[in-house]
Design a protein around this motif. Structure first.
Motif, short mmCIF file in Angstrom:
data_model
loop_
_atom_site.label_atom_id
_atom_site.label_comp_id
_atom_site.label_asym_id
_atom_site.label_seq_id
_atom_site.Cartn_x
_atom_site.Cartn_y
_atom_site.Cartn_z
N ALA A 26 0.85 -1.19 0.00
CA ALA A 26 0.00 0.00 0.00
C ALA A 26 0.89 1.24 0.00
O ALA A 26 2.12 1.15 0.02
N ARG A 27 0.27 2.39 -0.01
CA ARG A 27 1.06 3.62 -0.01
C ARG A 27 1.81 3.75 1.31
O ARG A 27 1.40 3.22 2.35
N GLY A 28 2.91 4.46 1.28
CA GLY A 28 3.80 4.52 2.43
C GLY A 28 3.19 5.13 3.67
O GLY A 28 3.58 4.79 4.79
N ALA A 29 2.22 6.04 3.51
CA ALA A 29 1.65 6.73 4.66
C ALA A 29 0.40 6.06 5.20
O ALA A 29 -0.31 6.64 6.01
N VAL A 30 0.11 4.82 4.78
CA VAL A 30 -1.11 4.16 5.22
C VAL A 30 -1.02 3.83 6.71
O VAL A 30 0.04 3.47 7.23
N SER A 31 -2.13 3.95 7.40
CA SER A 31 -2.17 3.60 8.82
C SER A 31 -2.37 2.10 8.98
O SER A 31 -2.75 1.40 8.03
N PHE A 32 -2.18 1.62 10.19
CA PHE A 32 -2.34 0.18 10.44
C PHE A 32 -3.79 -0.24 10.23
O PHE A 32 -4.06 -1.29 9.64
N GLU A 33 -4.74 0.55 10.71
CA GLU A 33 -6.14 0.19 10.55
C GLU A 33 -6.54 0.15 9.09
O GLU A 33 -7.25 -0.76 8.65
N SER B 28 -5.08 -2.90 7.46
CA SER B 28 -5.83 -4.09 7.85
C SER B 28 -7.08 -4.25 6.98
O SER B 28 -7.38 -5.36 6.51
N ARG B 29 -7.79 -3.17 6.75
CA ARG B 29 -8.99 -3.24 5.91
C ARG B 29 -8.64 -3.63 4.47
O ARG B 29 -9.31 -4.47 3.86
N LEU B 30 -7.58 -3.04 3.94
CA LEU B 30 -7.19 -3.33 2.56
C LEU B 30 -6.73 -4.78 2.40
O LEU B 30 -7.03 -5.43 1.41
#
Length: 815
Positions: A567-574, A577-579
Motif C-alpha cells: 500500500a502507499r507509504g503513509a497508510v495507517s495500520f487500521e 488491515s482493511r485493505l
C-alpha cells in the motif's frame, strides 16, 4: 580369460550374489528420504534486531551498520543483504556452499558479541539469529484460532507450549509467529494530566523502572539456620502498577492512575494475521538449509498431536499449508513413470526377441540394476527426488543394452550349433570387452556434470552419479548373471518348429530389415545430398538453440502462491488491515483457491507497516488450472481494489535467493550516492515497465511515506538545562511503544510498554502536549513542541515554531 566364466560355471554363487545386491538395494530404498530436488541450498542465516520506535535512518546507522561491519569479517561469507525499517533491522548472510552452517553459526555469534559495545544501550533484546533462509517458503504453516480466548492468550500458549518443542526438531531452522499478539502491560500516559502536575515522562519512566525489580537479594546465614531473602520487589500485574506513586505534589502522592491508563494489552498492537477471514495466530515453520523437507514435516506431524493435547479445548490448531503435499505427489508420479518405462522396455524386447525365455533374461537385469542403485544412493547420502528418479527412468533403456548385446552374441553361437553352455562361455568371452567399452563411454558423457561447480553442479551431481552407478551395476549384471541365465534358459529351435505367430512376426521383421536396406542404399547413392541435409540440420539446430527460451529451472506448480501486498507509504495500520482483508476476499472468491493465510505488521519477516504477506493454497491440481493461470485470472480482480496491490508468484522447491521479493526476478542498483541512486531508479523503473515481456515491475524504494523532521532549539533547551538526550528519551517514552520493564514468570517473560495515550499520537500537532521538566532551579517548565500554523495534511505541509518556550520545530516531509 573371460570375466564371465566363473559366474557361468557357478550358478548358485551367482544367484546368491545377485540376491545380495537386490536385498541391499531394497534396504537402501526403504531408508532413502524423499524430497523434490537434491538439497543444494546455500548456507544462509538471518539476524533480526528489534528497536521499537526507531526510524529507518536510526536503525540503519545505530544497529545495521555496526553489525554489518562485524559480519563482513566472517570467513566464507559470499553475500550479505540488509533491510533497515521502522523498529527492525534484518540482515541476511549467504555463505559458500562448502561451508558447514554450524561453523557459520559460531562465527555469526562471535560477530554479534563483538558488535554489542557499538549497539544502542536501550535495545530491548540483543540481535537474534536463525539458521534459515527468509526467502524459503515455510514447510508447514499452523493456524491457531479461538472463538472464546483472546488472541493474546492464544499467542502466549503457542509461544510457551508449541514453539520450544517444535524448534527442537532436527532440521527446523525457525519457528516464527505471524500476527502474534504477545501479552503485555501497557501504560498509556495522558500528557495533559501529567503536565498539570509538573511531571514529565522521564519522571514516570524512572519511577516505574525503580518500582519493579527482580534481582538477587542475598541470604541470612546464622549459626544454625539459613534464610533466603525474598521480597515483593517485582510488580506482577497491571493492578500492581496502578498503585505506583510517580511523584509527590503538595505533600500528596500522585498515583499512576491519576495520569495514565494501565491496561492488559499486547506488546505490539500493529500486528495482525488471518486464516481466510478469521483472525488467527500463524506459526510459520522453516527448515534449515540442507535439511530434508519431508523428514522435517514428518517429525513435526508426529509431535503435533502430543503438543496440541496440552492446549485448552477452546484453541483450535489446523494445518493450513504443507509443502510436502506437492513433493510427495511429484515423486509418486515419477515412480509411476518409471514403472511404465520398465513395462514398455520389456514389451519392446519381447516384440523383437519373440521368446519368453529370451525376454526374461534382460528383464531380470532391470530390477537388479535399479534396486541395487538404491543401496549406493543410500551410502552416498542421496534422496529419492525428481532428478535421481529421472536418472533411473533414463537408465531403464541403458541397462537393457549390455544384456541384449550379450544375449545376441550368445544366441549367434547357439544358432551355429554350439550347446548353450559352450555358447555362453565363448560368446561372453568375445563380447566382454565390448560391454566394458560401452559402459566406459556412457559414463564419460556424465563426467562434465560431475565437475560442474556452484549450485548447478550440486543440483545435477546426484543425477549424474545415480545414472553412472546404474550403468555400472547393469554392466556387472550383464557380465555375470546374463550369460549364466543364457547357458540355462536359451535353446535353439528351428523356424519350422515355431508357431504361426512367430513365423508371421519373422516375416514382418524381415520386411522392416529389407525396407531399411533399400533406404540405406538410396542414401549411399546420394552422398552429396545426404551431406547437405546433415549440414542444414546442424545449422537449423544452432538457430533453434538461439531462439528457444532459456532459464535456470522450469517454473513449478507446487499448489502454493506467495503474495506480497503493498500500500502507499503513509497508510495507517487500521487502513492496511482493511485493505488486506479486501484482497483476501477477492482471492477466496476464486474457485481454484482452497484457503488463504495472511498477515501484516513489521515483525522481522515483514519489515514495513505498509506491506503484508499472503499465502494462497490452491486446490489439488486435478481440480483447477495451473498456478500461472490462476494468477492471471486473479490479477484483474485484485487490481480493482484501490489503495493496495498484490504481487504474486508461485512457491518453488528450489530457492536460490536469500530475500523475499515481490517479483520473480531482481535487478540490483548500487551507488554510494543515495540521491543519484534514487534518481536512476526513478528513471529505470518506468522504462522497464513499458517492456511487453515484463509484468509487475516494482522497486523496493519507498518515497511516498511521511516523516516529521524535528529541529532542536539548542540555545533555548540549554537555558532550561535540557539536553537533546532528554528530548529523545521523552519522545521515545511517548511515541515509541517503549519497553521499560519485564515481568518474569515461571513460563515466560512479558514486557511493560510505556506510551502516550493513543488520543495524543494522532499527528505532529500532538507535540504541543508533551511536557519536559526543567533542571534549572527557578526556571519555568516548557513544552517540547510548537503550535501548528495551518493544517498538516500531506507530504510537505509545514509545522512551524511558535513564540514562547518551544524547544523544537517540526516539519512534515516525505519519508
Amino acid at each position: 580369460m573371460s570375466p564371465s566364466r566363473p559366474f557361468i560355471l557357478r550358478p548358485v554363487a551367482t544367484a546368491l550374489l545377485m540376491a545380495a545386491i537386490f536385498l541391499a538395494g531394497l534396504v537402501g530404498y526403504l531408508q532413502l528420504p524423499i524430497s523434490a530436488l537434491p538439497e543444494v541450498d546455500y548456507p544462509t542465516m538471518q539476524v533480526l534486531t528489534f528497536y521499537p520506535g526507531a526510524s529507518p535512518a536510526v536503525v540503519a546507522s545505530a544497529v545495521t551498520a555496526p553489525l554489518e561491519r562485524q559480519f563482513g569479517e566472517v570467513a566464507g561469507l559470499s553475500q550479505m543483504t540488509s533491510t533497515s525499517a521502522s523498529g527492525v533491522s534484518v540482515i541476511v548472510m549467504e555463505f559458500e556452499l562448502s561451508l558447514n552452517i554450524d561453523i557459520a553459526e559460531q562465527e555469526v555469534q562471535a560477530a554479534i558479541n563483538a558488535a554489542q559495545s557499538y549497539l544502542p544501550a536501550n535495545l530491548p533484546t540483543p540481535p537474534v539469529y536463525s539458521k534459515s533462509n527468509p526467502a524459503d517458503a515455510p514447510v508447514l504453516t499452523l493456524a491457531l484460532t479461538s472463538s472464546e480466548l483472546p488472541l493474546s492468550q492464544v499467542e502466549d500458549l503457542a509461544d510457551t507450549r508449541l514453539i520450544p518443542k517444535l524448534s527442537q526438531i532436527p532440521g527446523v531452522g525457525l519457528v516464527s509467529i505471524a500476527g502474534g499478539q504477545k501479552p503485555a502491560v501497557r501504560i498509556q500516559i495522558n500528557p495533559a494530566a501529567l503536565a498539570s502536575y509538573g511531571i514529565d515522562l522521564e519522571d514516570v519512566r524512572n519511577a516505574l523502572t525503580g518500582n519493579s525489580l527482580n534481582s538477587a537479594k542475598g541470604n541470612f546465614d546464622g549459626p544454625a539456620k539459613d534464610y533466603t531473602i525474598n521480597a515483593n520487589d517485582q510488580l506482577e500485574s497491571s493492578d500492581a502498577y496502578r498503585s505506583v506513586v510517580v511523584a509527590y505534589r503538595n505533600g500528596a502522592p500522585v498515583m499512576l492512575t491519576d495520569v495514565a491508563r494501565v491496561i492488559d494489552g499486547v506488546e505490539n498492537n500493529e500486528l495482525a494475521a488471518w486464516v481466510n477471514t478469521t483472525p488467527a495466530v500463524l506459526l510459520n515453520i522453516q527448515r534449515q538449509p540442507g535439511a530434508n523437507t519431508i523428514q522435517v514435516v514428518d517429525s513435526l506431524e508426529q509431535l503435533l498431536p502430543q503438543l496440541t493435547g496440552t492446549l485448552p479445548r477452546a484453541v483450535h490448531v489446523s494445518v493450513v499449508s504443507d509443502r510436502t503435499t506437492s513433493i510427495r505427489a511429484s515423486v509418486r508420479d515419477v515412480e509411476v513413470e518409471l514403472g511404465i518405462a520398465i513395462v514398455l522396455v520389456v514389451l519392446v524386447i519381447f516384440l523383437f526377441l519373440r521368446s519368453f525365455s529370451a525376454t526374461l533374461i534382460p528383464t531380470v537385469a532391470i530390477p537388479l540394476s535399479l534396486v541395487g542403485t538404491f543401496g549406493a544412493m543410500y551410502l552416498a547420502g542421496f534422496s529419492l527426488n525428481n532428478l535421481t528418479m529421472m536418472a533411473l527412468t533414463i537408465s531403464t533403456g541403458f541397462v537393457m543394452d549390455d544384456a541384449i548385446v550379450m544375449i545376441e552374441n550368445i544366441t549367434r553361437y547357439i544358432e551355429a550349433g554350439d550347446s548353450p553352455g559352450k555358447a555362453a562361455l565363448e560368446g561372453s568371452e568375445q563380447i566382454g570387452f565390448t560391454i566394458l567399452a560401452l559402459t566406459a563411454s556412457l559414463i564419460a558423457v556424465l563426467i562434465p556434470l560431475l565437475f560442474m561447480g556452484n549450485i548447478a553442479g550440486r543440483l545435477f551431481r546426484q543425477f549424474a552419479i545415480t545414472l553412472a552407478v546404474t550403468i555400472i551395476i547393469s554392466a556387472f549384471v550383464s557380465l555375470t548373471l546374463t550369460p549364466m541365465l543364457c547357458a540355462r534358459l536359451l535353446r535353439y529351435r528351428p523356424l519350422r518348429e515355431r508357431g504361426r505367430l512367430y513365423q508371421a512376426s519373422e516375416r514382418a521383421m524381415n520386411s522392416v530389415v529389407a525396407f531399411y536396406g533399400r533406404t540405406l542404399q538410396f542414401v549411399l547413392g546420394h552422398q552429396t545430398a545426404t551431406l547437405l541435409v546433415a549440414a542444414a540440420t546442424l545449422l537449423l539446430t544452432g538457430v533453434l538453440y538461439a531462439l528457444v527460451p532459456k532459464g535456470f529451472f522450469p517454473t513449478q506448480d507446487t499448489g502454493i502462491i506467495q503474495g506480497i501486498s503493498q500500500a502507499r507509504g503513509a497508510v495507517s495500520f487500521e487502513a492496511m488491515s482493511r485493505l488486506q482483508q479486501l484482497l483476501t476476499r477477492v482471492v477466496l472468491a476464486d474457485p481454484a483457491v482452497q484457503s488463504v493465510t495472511s498477515f501484516i505488521g513489521a515483525d522481522g519477516t515483514n519489515t514495513t507497516l505498509n506491506s503484508g504477506r499472503m499465502q494462497i493454497n490452491l486446490k489439488p491440481i486435478g481440480e483447477r488450472p495451473s498456478a500461472a493461470a490462476v494468477m492471471s485470472r486473479l490479477r484483474p480482480a485484485l487490481a480493482r481494489v484501490r489503495g493496495i496491490r498484490l504481487y504474486m508468484q508461485p512457491v518453488q522447491d528450489l530457492t536460490v535467493d536469500d530475500t523475499v521479493s515481490r517479483t520473480q526476478y531482481q535487478f540490483t542498483l548500487e551507488d554510494p550516492d543515495q540521491t543519484q541512486l534514487d534518481s536512476v531508479a526513478d528513471t529505470l523503473v518506468p522504462k522497464l515497465a513499458q517492456l511487453p515481456q515484463l509484468v509487475d515491475v516494482v522497486t523496493d524504494q519507498e518515497s511516498d511515506g511521511l516523516a516529521v523532521a524535528l529541529h532542536f532549539d539548542r540555545v533555548t533547551a540549554s537555558r532550561f538545562g535540557i539536553t537533546p538526550q532528554t528530548i529523545d528519551n521523552t519522545l521515545y517514552d511517548a511515541f515509541g511503544q517503549r519497553q521499560i520493564n519485564t515481568l518474569y514468570t515461571q513460563s515466560n517473560q512479558y514486557h511493560v510498554i510505556l506510551e502516550a495515550d493513543p488520543r495524543f499520537q494522532i499527528g505532529p500537532d500532538q507535540l504541543d502536549n508533551i511536557y519536559i521538566q526543567s533542571s534549572q532551579t527557578g526556571s519555568s517548565s516548557t513544552s517540547t513542541g510548537s503550535n501548528t500554523a495551518g493544517s498538516s495534511s500531506g507530504a510537505g505541509s509545514g509545522v512551524t515554531a511558535s513564540p514562547g518556550n518551544a524547544l523544537l520545530a517540526a516539519t512534515s516531509t516525505p519519508s
